[in-house]
Design an enzyme around this catalytic site. Structure first.
Site, PDB file in Angstrom:
ATOM      1  CG  ASP A 138       1.975  64.943  39.973  1.00 48.46           C
ATOM      2  OD1 ASP A 138       2.191  63.975  39.209  1.00 48.46           O
ATOM      3  OD2 ASP A 138       1.461  64.807  41.098  1.00 48.46           O
TER       4      ASP A 138
ATOM      5  CD  GLU B 256       2.467  58.810  41.817  1.00 51.69           C
ATOM      6  OE1 GLU B 256       2.496  57.678  42.334  1.00 51.69           O
ATOM      7  OE2 GLU B 256       3.232  59.719  42.165  1.00 51.69           O
TER       8      GLU B 256
END
Ligand SMILES: [Zn+2]
Length: 384
Positions: free
Chosen positions: A73, A139
């Site tokens: 991400d 994250e």
């Protein structure tokens, strides 16, 4: 040989802004399956959060088991018009690859995959132990449906890890100048001072919490918390805001609040720090009515002490770059704070300057060199 630049470009083209998968995990799945990995796609969710897709892949059944880990991400691009190359176009200009995630951290994931595939190709398709990829899509967000749950899921399946390498960007100036062997802990709190509301022209009838919170803040920060340790800087408390919310010019408010964050080293525990800060406030308080609201935190301090594993990684970095990396514990928290509960973990990736910026980019030469470093790490790790 797998080309880390081509793979990094494929990953950057996937618009995987947290919580979107964006096709990034699917790209990795295809690559790893093709090399013989068993791949699991696992989605985690809980009330009040977005469901997040994650990936776990392993090849080999024996020990030692090396985990290569990271996140696909990315943070949002911000104002796309400000980018000189569109954030998800993955354009190369000169010897530089542009795009969101170039350094944080699709680039490093591409390098890890390319290194693993190359290592396997050179070793009959099997490692001497096991290699796994633990890749999260959560994250940069709130990080509750990512690495924490993926590690727990893997442990429940009986997965045991010996060491982990997280690919966050670690190098301040050039590839090879720094690796992370730990991270400071983090603790948030709010100092709350209660007063008595009243007219500003009649202070004797009120008790002003603004004066009082200022006094407590000075007292709390009067002395350093400590002076640091062999591998860590000094623990530090920073106030980040003072909130009274009073819009009335002739009113003494009833309450003042000051938020702060503490970054702490390996001489400290959360409990001990809370006591220390409360003792400082109490000493200065006299008649001041105060309390501290401590936020729950999952960011504990940790250190992977220098030893054979750190030497192995450091040696591989030196072999490729000629530099001996500084062993650092600086910077914010990372998913290493969760991994350290399962096995020793170090962090080494690309350059940190470009993280989260407009026009995030990476030198293609750095992708090639980082792949060579990971490749050397695999060689050394399984030659032990
Ligand atoms: Zn990152």
């Amino acid at each position: 040989m797998a080309d880390p630049v081509a793979l990094a470009r494929d990953l950057i083209r996937c618009p995987s802004v947290t919580p979107a998968e964006g096709g990034a995990l699917a790209t990795i799945e295809t690559m790893l399956k093709g090399a013989g990995f068993t791949v699991h796609r696992v989605t985690f969710e809980e009330p009040g959060t977005d469901p997040i897709e994650n990936l776990y892949a392993r090849i080999g059944a024996a020990a030692p088991h090396l985990m290569l880990t990271g996140h696909t991400d990315v943070v949002p691009p911000g104002d796309e018009a400000k980018w000189s190359h569109p954030p998800f176009a993955s354009e190369i200009a000169g010897d530089v690859l542009y795009g969101r995630g170039a350094v944080d951290m699709k680039g490093a994931i591409a390098c890890k995959i390319a290194a693993a595939l190359d290592y396997l190709a050179a070793n009959g398709g099997k490692p001497k132990g096991s290699i796994s990829f633990l890749i999260t899509g959560d994250e940069e967000g709130i990080a509750v449906n990512g690495t924490v749950k993926l590690l727990k899921w893997a442990a429940e399946r009986g997965e045991k890890f010996d060491h982990a390498i997280l690919g966050e960007p670690t190098n301040p100036q050039q590839l090879g100048d720094m690796m992370k062997i730990g991270r400071r802990g983090s603790q948030n709190g709010t100092l709350v001072v209660t007063g008595t509301q009243g007219h500003v022209a009649y202070p004797e009838l009120a008790d002003n919490p603004v004066r009082n919170i200022a006094a407590l803040m000075v007292a709390i920060n009067a002395e350093p918390i400590d002076s640091g340790t062999a591998h860590f800087g000094a623990s530090n408390l920073e106030f980040t805001s003072i909130d009274v919310g009073n819009r009335t010019v002739n009113l003494i408010p009833a309450e003042a609040r000051a938020r702060f964050n503490i970054r702490f080293n390996d001489t400290r525990t959360r409990e001990e720090l809370r006591k220390l800060i409360e003792a400082r406030a109490a000493r200065a308080a006299a008649k001041i009515r105060w309390h501290i609201e401590w936020e729950p935190s999952n960011a504990d301090v940790f250190l992977t002490p220098p030893g054979p594993f750190v030497d192995l990684v450091s040696g591989a970095i030196k072999e490729v770059t000629g530099l001996t990396p500084k062993l650092s514990t600086t910077g914010g928290t990372s998913d290493a704070r969760f991994i350290k509960d399962y096995c020793p973990v170090i962090e080494f990736g690309l350059l940190s300057q470009q993280m989260h910026k407009i026009d995030e980019h990476v030198a293609t030469a750095d992708l090639v060199a980082l792949t060579a470093i990971y490749r050397r790490i695999l060689e050394r790790y399984f030659a032990q």
